[in-house]
Design a protein around this motif. Structure first.
Motif, mmCIF file in Angstrom:
data_model
loop_
_atom_site.group_PDB
_atom_site.id
_atom_site.type_symbol
_atom_site.label_atom_id
_atom_site.label_comp_id
_atom_site.label_asym_id
_atom_site.label_seq_id
_atom_site.Cartn_x
_atom_site.Cartn_y
_atom_site.Cartn_z
ATOM 1 N N LYS A 54 -10.807 14.513 -39.873
ATOM 2 C CA LYS A 54 -11.421 15.726 -40.384
ATOM 3 C C LYS A 54 -12.232 15.446 -41.649
ATOM 4 O O LYS A 54 -13.341 15.946 -41.820
ATOM 5 N N ARG B 75 -0.465 13.038 -37.850
ATOM 6 C CA ARG B 75 -1.141 14.069 -38.627
ATOM 7 C C ARG B 75 -1.992 13.482 -39.735
ATOM 8 O O ARG B 75 -3.034 14.019 -40.084
ATOM 9 N N LYS C 296 -8.226 20.736 -52.476
ATOM 10 C CA LYS C 296 -7.479 21.477 -53.482
ATOM 11 C C LYS C 296 -6.391 20.603 -54.112
ATOM 12 O O LYS C 296 -6.107 20.723 -55.289
ATOM 13 N N THR D 22 -7.446 18.547 -47.074
ATOM 14 C CA THR D 22 -8.783 18.445 -46.495
ATOM 15 C C THR D 22 -9.788 19.350 -47.193
ATOM 16 O O THR D 22 -10.984 19.128 -47.088
ATOM 17 N N SER D 23 -9.308 20.365 -47.908
ATOM 18 C CA SER D 23 -10.248 21.212 -48.625
ATOM 19 C C SER D 23 -10.463 20.727 -50.066
ATOM 20 O O SER D 23 -11.241 21.298 -50.808
ATOM 21 N N ASP E 5 4.171 12.744 -44.653
ATOM 22 C CA ASP E 5 3.645 13.295 -43.409
ATOM 23 C C ASP E 5 3.653 12.180 -42.366
ATOM 24 O O ASP E 5 3.734 11.007 -42.704
ATOM 25 N N ASP F 73 -0.367 28.221 -47.442
ATOM 26 C CA ASP F 73 -1.300 27.261 -46.830
ATOM 27 C C ASP F 73 -0.557 26.018 -46.347
ATOM 28 O O ASP F 73 0.444 25.625 -46.929
ATOM 29 N N THR F 74 -1.067 25.398 -45.297
ATOM 30 C CA THR F 74 -0.429 24.166 -44.838
ATOM 31 C C THR F 74 -0.744 23.048 -45.831
ATOM 32 O O THR F 74 -1.740 23.093 -46.539
ATOM 33 N N ASP G 217 -4.187 21.412 -44.997
ATOM 34 C CA ASP G 217 -5.383 22.154 -45.383
ATOM 35 C C ASP G 217 -5.702 21.948 -46.858
ATOM 36 O O ASP G 217 -6.862 21.880 -47.249
#
Lengths: 535, 297
Positions: free
Chosen positions: A333, A326, A315, A312-313, A322, A305-306, A309
Motif C-alpha cells: 500500500k 499484514r 499518523k 499507512t496514513s 504485526d 482506527d486500525t 491505517d
C-alpha cells in the motif's frame, strides 16, 4: 425480539397464514424472475438431465455408495465472490460425473457470522461441510458433539486425502481422541514482529528494533525528531494490540493466554499468575513511561482506527507487533501511495526463538452432526484438496478469464473491481494445496520471512488446547468487566501509581472470581499437557 | 391587547427562537459532519479527524459503495419491492384483523385478541423462529421470508383495533347494516375511509420496518442478489472491519484497500436518503394518528 413474536403468531393466526402463503407463492415466483436469480435455478435443471448418463460411469472409484444423487450444502465464512454461480456450475459438472453429487456453496457473510454459525450447527439444518478454525471455536464445538467423528469414514470415503495429510496433523486436530476436522497442509506463520518506518529510522540514525529496549529507543527518537508523528500506533484494544504483544516479546509465553495466566514456552507444566506478579508491575511501569513520554496518544482508549491505517496514513511510526502477511500488505500500500517511505520488520521469533507455524486446527473443514451425506461430503472435499482441476478452479477461478500465470507467478486479470473471482476469492484457505499453489509476486516478501522462520521453527504447544469455560461462565463475564474497567487504563499507562493500580485491580478481579477461574483453567491445561505429552 | 403583549411576546419569541436554533444546529451538526466526512479522503480522516469542511476532498467513499453499482441497485430493488408489497399487504391484513377484532358481535373476539396479545408477552426466541423458517417453512433464500414475518405485528394490530374502535362508532356500522351493506362493504367503504390517519400511522411504521430491516436478510438470505439494502451496506462495512481485525490472528489478507471511514459515511447518506423523502408526506397523519388512538373525542 420483534420477529420472535411473529413466529409464535404464525401459529395463532394459522388460518390467515395459509391464505397468505398461497397469495405469496404467486407473488414470489414473479419476484424471483425479476431480481435475476433465475440463473441460480437454471443449473439444477441441466443437472437433472445429465444425471442419468453420469451414474453409469462414475461411482466405482471410491468405496462408497454413490447410486443416489445428493446435493451437498457447503458453508463458508465471509462473502461470496461475484462469479460464484459460474464456478459452482463448473464444479458441479465435474462432481456429478465423479461422485453423482452437486454442491451448493453458501456464505455466511462477515456480519454476525458467529451467531449464524451457532444457528447453523444448533438448528439441525442440513449442512454437509463447514469451515472450522480455532477462532471459530472448533475445539468447543467438537467437544459438544456438533461435528461427526471422521476416523472411520476417512479411509473409506477419502483414502487419498487420508494419506495426503500427514499423520501428525491428524493427530494434532484430535479432540478427545477423535478427528473432527480435515486440517489444511499449507504451512504459514502468523507470529508477530516489530513494524517501523525504516526511512525515518535511517534519517535520524536510530537503532533497529529487535527487543523492547531498542524499540523504546526508536520510539524516543521519533518523538524527539518528528513532532507531528505519534511514535506508537495503538488503539482501544490495548489487551490484544498492546499487552499480548508486549508480553510476547518481553517474555516467552506459550501463547496469548487469557485470565492473566502465565505459562512459559520452555516449561509448559508450570502455571503461574501473571496478574499481580512483579513481572506485571514492571511491564506496566514501562507502559506508563511510554504514555508519559508521549509515545502513544493520551486518549488511546477512545481510538478506533486500525493500527495499519495509522501507519499507512503517516499518523504513526511503529506497530509493536504485526504478522508477516499484514506487514506485506502495508508495504504494498505504501509503495503505491508514498513511494518515498520505507517500512522495516523484525519478527519476534528471531529474538526469542519461538517460531510456531500455525496449528493444524487453524484451518479446516468439518462435517456437522446434521449431515446425512458424510461419506459423499468427505469424498467431495478430497477432490477439492487433491484434484488439481477442482483445486485451481476454486482457489483462483478460470485461467484466462480470472487469472493468468506469468513466470510462475499468479497474475490477476483486470483489477479487484472488474475481476469476479480474485485470488482465493472463495476464502478457501482450508483447502489450499501447497503443490498447486500460485502466489502473487508481491507475496515474495512474506515468503522470504517464512523461509527465515522455517529455520528456527518449533511446534505450537498451545492451540490444540480446548478450554471448557462452562464451570466458570458467570465469573468469566464478571472478570471481563473488571478487566475493562481497571486493567485497560493500566495497560494504556494512564494510572498514576502502577502498584496501587495493580492492587486495586487484583482486589476487584478476586471478587469477580479470578482464583476459581485460574484454578479450573490450570486443571484443564495440565490435563491437556499430560494427555498430549507436551514438555 | 397588542400593546399589552408586546414586551412579553418579544422575550418569548427571542427565547423560543434561540432554543429552536440551538436544537436545530444540534440536530443538523452530526448530519453535516457525516456529509463532510463522506467527501473527505480516508487518509485525511485518520490523520486529522473529522472536520466540517473536508480537509482533502475526495469521492472515494462513494466510489467504493458504488464499486458494484449493479449490486447496490439490486439491493435497492429488493428493499423497495419488500417495502411496497409488505406495506400494502400488511396494511390490508392488519386493518382486516383490527376491524374484526373490534366488532362486538364477533363470537371469538376475546379468544383471538388474547392469542395475539399473548405473543407480545411470550416469544419463542431466536432459535425456534429460525428452525420454523428454515426447516418447516423452507423459506431460506426466498423473498417471501423478507415479507412474511412483518405482515402481522401484534402491536400494530392492537393499535389498529383501538384506532378503529375510536374512529368508527358502532352506530355508523349498525346504520350501514340497516341500509343493506354487507360486512365487506362496511369494511371497504366505511371503516377504511374513516380510519385513514390510523392507516397512515401503521403504514409508516410498517414501511419503516421493511425499509430498515437487515436482520431477516442476515439470518435467512445467502444469495447476494437478494440482500436488502441495509444489510448489503451493513455487510460491506462489517467485512471491512472484520477483515482488518481478523488479519492479526489468521494472516489472511484480502489485498484490496478500502477507504473505511469515508465509505461508512457515504453509506449512511445513501441509506437515509429515500426515507427522508417519505417522512414529510406521512408526518401530518402520523402525529394525528398517534394521539387519536389514545384521546377520546
Amino acid at each position: 425480539m420483534h420477529m420472535t413474536k411473529k413466529a409464535a403468531k404464525a401459529v395463532s393466526m394459522f388460518l390467515s397464514i395459509i391464505v397468505l402463503i398461497t397469495v405469496l407463492a404467486a407473488c414470489g415466483s414473479n419476484n424471483n424472475g425479476n431480481s435475476g436469480s433465475s440463473a441460480t435455478d437454471a443449473p439444477k435443471d441441466t443437472e437433472g438431465t445429465t444425471n442419468e448418463g453420469a451414474t453409469n460411469e462414475g461411482g466405482e472409484k471410491s468405496g462408497i455408495d454413490t447410486s443416489k444423487k445428493v446435493e451437498l450444502q457447503f458453508y463458508m465464512l465471509g462473502d461470496a465472490p461475484k462469479d460464484i454461480a459460474s464456478i459452482q456450475e463448473q464444479v458441479n459438472k465435474m462432481a456429478l460425473e465423479d461422485l453423482n453429487a452437486t454442491v451448493k456453496f453458501n456464505y455466511t457473510s462477515w456480519t454476525d457470522w458467529d451467531q449464524k454459525y451457532k444457528l447453523l450447527l444448533g438448528s439441525g439444518q442440513q449442512v454437509d461441510l463447514i469451515f472450522t478454525a480455532d477462532w471459530t471455536q472448533y475445539q468447543s464445538y467438537a467437544k459438544k458433539g456438533a461435528f461427526q467423528a471422521l476416523d472411520k469414514i476417512l479411509p473409506v470415503a477419502a483414502p487419498t486425502l487420508n494419506s495426503y495429510v500427514p499423520a501428525d496433523m491428524w493427530e494434532a486436530v484430535k479432540i478427545d481422541g477423535q478427528i473432527y476436522t480435515v486440517p489444511a497442509t499449507y504451512k504459514e506463520y502468523v507470529t508477530d514482529g516489530f513494524v517501523w518506518r525504516e526511512d525515518l529510522r535511517e534519517k535520524y540514525n536510530l537503532p533497529t528494533p529487535v527487543d523492547i529496549a531498542t524499540f523504546e529507543q526508536y520510539l524516543d527518537g521519533i518523538k524527539k525528531n518528528e513532532p507531528t508523528v505519534t511514535p506508537l500506533s495503538m488503539n482501544s484494544d490495548v489487551k490484544t494490540n498492546l499487552m499480548d504483544r508486549f508480553i510476547g516479546i518481553s517474555h516467552s509465553p506459550v501463547g496469548a493466554l487469557p485470565y492473566g495466566i502465565g505459562i512459559d514456552y520452555a516449561t509448559p507444566n508450570e502455571v503461574h499468575s501473571y496478574w499481580g506478579s512483579d513481572e506485571q508491575v514492571q511491564d506496566l511501569t514501562v507502559m506508563k513511561r511510554w504514555q508519559d513520554n508521549g509515545y502513544m496518544v493520551k486518549n488511546v482508549l477512545a481510538v478506533k482506527d486500525t493500527l495499519q491505517d495509522q501507519i499507512t496514513s503517516g499518523k504513526a511510526a511503529a506497530i509493536i507487533g504485526d504478522n508477516p502477511t499484514r506487514y506485506n500488505d502495508m508495504v504494498i500500500k505504501i509503495q503505491a501511495t508514498h513511494p518515498d517511505w520505507k517500512l522495516g520488520y523484525h519478527p519476534f521469533p528471531k529474538t526469542n526463538g519461538i517460531a510456531t507455524p500455525v496449528h493444524p486446527i487453524h484451518n479446516g473443514f468439518a462435517i456437522p452432526a446434521s449431515s446425512k451425506n458424510a461419506e459423499r461430503a468427505l469424498a467431495f472435499y478430497e477432490k477439492l484438496v487433491t484434484d488439481k482441476r477442482y483445486n485451481m478452479l476454486t482457489q483462483y477461478g478460470v485461467e484466462g478469464k480470472n487469472y493468468e500465470v506469468k513466470d510462475g507467478y499468479y497474475s490477476m486479470i483486470g483489477d479487484s473491481n472488474s475481476n469476479g473471482f480474485p485470488r482465493e476469492g472463495m476464502n478457501g484457505w482450508a483447502w489450499r494445496n501447497p503443490e498447486y499453489m500460485l502466489f502473487d509476486k508481491n507475496y515474495d516478501g512474506v515468503k522470504a520471512i517464512f523461509d527465515e522462520l522455517d529455520k528456527i521453527q518449533v511446534p505450537d504447544k498451545f492451540t490444540g488446547f480446548a478450554e471448557d469455560y462452562t464451570p466458570y461462565q458467570a465469573e468469566r463475564a464478571a472478570l471481563e468487566q473488571v478487566e475493562k474497567q481497571y486493567l485497560f487504563p493500566l495497560n494504556a499507562g494512564l494510572v498514576k501509581n502502577v502498584e496501587d493500580g495493580v492492587k486495586t485491580f487484583m482486589e476487584k478481579a478476586k471478587q469477580a472470581g479470578l482464583e476459581k477461574i485460574q484454578a479450573e483453567y490450570t486443571k484443564q491445561w495440565q490435563a491437556y499437557v499430560t494427555e498430549q505429552g507436551i514438555e | 391587547m397588542k400593546i399589552k403583549d408586546d414586551n412579553y411576546m418579544k422575550w418569548f419569541r427571542l427565547i423560543a427562537f434561540i432554543v429552536i436554533l440551538i436544537s436545530t444546529v444540534a440536530c443538523l451538526f452530526p448530519f453535516l459532519l457525516i456529509i463532510s466526512a463522506s467527501f473527505t479522503q480516508n487518509e485525511a480522516i485518520i490523520r486529522d479527524g473529522y472536520h466540517l469542511i473536508p480537509t482533502v476532498f475526495s469521492f472515494e467513499g462513494y466510489a467504493t459503495v458504488f464499486r458494484f453499482p449493479k449490486q447496490v441497485l439490486q439491493a435497492y430493488g429488493v428493499t423497495t419491492l419488500t417495502t411496497v408489497i409488505g406495506t400494502t399487504l400488511g396494511l390490508f391484513l392488519m386493518t382486516m384483523a383490527g376491524y374484526v377484532l373490534q366488532r362486538k358481535d364477533f363470537k371469538y373476539r376475546n379468544f383471538f385478541a388474547f392469542m395475539i396479545y399473548f405473543t407480545t408477552l411470550f416469544g419463542g426466541g431466536l432459535v425456534p423462529w429460525y428452525i420454523l423458517m428454515t426447516k418447516y417453512l423452507k423459506l431460506t433464500d426466498k423473498l417471501e421470508v423478507l415479507i412474511l414475518p412483518g405482515l402481522m405485528t401484534p402491536f400494530l394490530i392492537i393499535l389498529m383495533k383501538n384506532f378503529i374502535r375510536s374512529a368508527v362508532p358502532d352506530e355508523v356500522i349498525e346504520s350501514a347494516k340497516i341500509d343493506g351493506a354487507n360486512d365487506f362493504t362496511i369494511y371497504s367503504r366505511i371503516v377504511l375511509q374513516l380510519s385513514m390517519p390510523g392507516i397512515a400511522t401503521v403504514g409508516l411504521f410498517l414501511a419503516l420496518h421493511y425499509w430498515n430491516d437487515w436482520f431477516t436478510s442476515s439470518l435467512f438470505i445467502n444469495d447476494t442478489t437478494k440482500y436488502q439494502l441495509q444489510y448489503y451496506l451493513y455487510n460491506v462495512i462489517n467485512a471491512m472491519s472484520f477483515v482488518a481485525q481478523m488479519g492479526s490472528g489468521t494472516g489472511v489478507s484480502l489485498g484490496s484497500d478500502m477507504p473505511t471511514e469515508s465509505t461508512k459515511m457515504a453509506m449512511s447518506i445513501i441509506v437515509t436518503g429515500p426515507i427522508l423523502f417519505l417522512y414529510p408526506f406521512v408526518q401530518r397523519y402520523f402525529v394525528k394518528g398517534l394521539t387519536i388512538g389514545a384521546v377520546k373525542g
